[in-house]
Design an enzyme around this catalytic site. Structure first.
Site, mmCIF file in Angstrom:
data_model
loop_
_atom_site.group_PDB
_atom_site.id
_atom_site.type_symbol
_atom_site.label_atom_id
_atom_site.label_comp_id
_atom_site.label_asym_id
_atom_site.label_seq_id
_atom_site.Cartn_x
_atom_site.Cartn_y
_atom_site.Cartn_z
ATOM 1 N N TYR A 109 23.046 34.504 -23.487
ATOM 2 C CA TYR A 109 23.444 35.106 -22.189
ATOM 3 C C TYR A 109 23.546 34.138 -21.089
ATOM 4 C CZ TYR A 109 23.173 38.348 -18.149
ATOM 5 O OH TYR A 109 23.535 38.787 -17.142
ATOM 6 N N GLU A 197 29.474 37.124 -15.183
ATOM 7 C CA GLU A 197 28.520 37.492 -16.247
ATOM 8 C C GLU A 197 29.340 37.268 -17.807
ATOM 9 O OE1 GLU A 197 25.378 40.806 -17.672
ATOM 10 O OE2 GLU A 197 27.413 41.563 -17.382
#
Length: 386
Positions: A109, A197
């Protein structure tokens, strides 16, 4: 401003971030025209909406071959996809993205955001990427590392080392990881992003770092200098009321309550929302008409509030400085008559030309409830909307 996944990937690719080859589908006929551009028979079909949680909601499919792709694409086109971010109404799928597959060794992530509390850019990284990142953030926050960047123009080697440390990459991947972070930082700065993101960022079995999913938000106030980004705007993904408000240069955000609000100045607008909640009700919107609004702009704002079927009453709270109370009053009267106002209207005016404004409202013969201060106005509008 938000953009779709496939658009975000193209932006990132232009700054050197590795992505998988993919095609965008707007109609079923596009599949026949574009499928040959893909190099793998097994592909991933992804619904393109401005919301997360698509995988768990059935908006992402792994398919093999063109016939299976056509079948699944047909099932998705026009479907209302309901995720934890769309609300119960869901979002209609009008675009699809088809992407080649890869062999994944590890899911990571990575995101980059504006940290308002420190007025710095912050990178957030974790070795636990994928669909359950929100659960990980809640249950095991120690697995998520935040690195705040000291400069708004450059990122230092030591900062990059802190960002990629949770990934546990082998030394031979350091150069790739460094270039990735530098590319994301450059994208963030040059395109005036507020969020980038990548979830997941994957390490493939052939030792590549690939952006498998991407989300980018941009600063609306900086779009005037990014025509290329503004051209990516999908009006189908914007609330129709908010879209109409933007045409009149109104700062409008739809909320879930029943009391419509029209205020001049963002600070006063926030205070108005707060006091409505304090006294036990919920605002239906944030709406700042600005300091120098015209009669026409006020009229448009009034109509926008009334277009929300959840609105059971309206509170107008104006402190006239640059914004004159008589101009506000004329706009309200005009809009109220045009829309055949049928919900209670509470008005609190103060400041420039306040007496003239009150006189205009009084002569209009509209059923307007006056208030001398914000506290009184909030109590009155809540009482008449019970």
């Amino acid at each position: 401003m938000n953009i779709h996944e496939y658009q975000a990937k193209k932006v990132l690719k232009s700054f050197g971030v590795d992505i998988l080859n993919g095609i965008t589908i707007f109609t079923l006929s596009d599949i026949d025209k574009k499928f040959s551009n893909l190099k793998t028979n097994k592909v991933i079909l992804k619904a393109q909406i401005h919301a997360g949680g698509r995988g768990k909601a059935g908006g992402i499919k792994i398919v093999s071959g063109i016939e299976e792709l056509k079948k699944e694409a047909k099932n998705l086109f026009g479907k209302k996809l309901v995720t934890h971010q769309t609300g119960s109404d869901g979002r209609e799928i009008k675009r699809l993205y088809v992407e080649e597959t890869c062999e994944i060794a590890k899911e990571l992530y990575l995101s980059c955001v504006v940290d308002r509390s420190s007025s710095k850019i912050a990178f957030i990284s974790s070795a636990e990427g994928g669909m359950d990142i929100e659960k990980i953030a809640k249950d095991t926050p120690e697995k998520i590392i935040t690195t705040k960047i000291n400069s708004s123009n450059t990122i230092q080697e030591e900062e990059i080392k802190k960002i990629i440390k949770p990934f546990g990459l082998s030394d031979n991947l350091n150069d790739k990881a460094f270039k990735l972070i530098q590319s994301i930082f450059k994208t963030f700065i040059e395109k005036d992003a507020t969020l980038i993101e990548i979830n997941p960022l994957v390490l493939t079995k052939d030792q590549k770092l690939i952006c498998l999913d991407a989300k980018i938000n941009f600063d609306d106030n900086a779009l005037y200098r990014h025509e290329d980004i503004l051209s990516l705007r999908d009006t189908n993904e914007i609330d129709p009321i908010e879209l109409e408000a933007s045409k009149h240069d109104l700062s409008y955000i739809k909320l879930d309550g029943k009391i419509g609000c029209m205020v001049n100045g963002a600070g006063l607008a926030m205070a108005t929302l707060d006091i409505i909640k304090l006294y036990g009700s919920e605002p239906a919107n944030f709406l700042d008409v600005g300091g120098g609004a015209s009669k026409e702009k006020v009229s448009a704002a009034f109509k926008i509030i009334l277009s929300d079927k959840n609105v059971k009453g309206i509170l107008i709270n104006i402190f006239g400085g640059i914004m004159r109370c008589d101009v506000l009053a004329k706009g309200v009267v005009e809009a109220a008559k045009e829309t055949n106002l049928s919900v209670p209207l509470v008005v609190r005016l103060a400041g420039t030309n306040v007496n003239l404004g009150k006189e205009i409202l009084k002569k209009s013969k509209l059923k307007i409830i006056s208030a001398n201060n914000l506290s009184e106005a909030a109590k009155k509008v809540i009482e008449v909307t019970k």
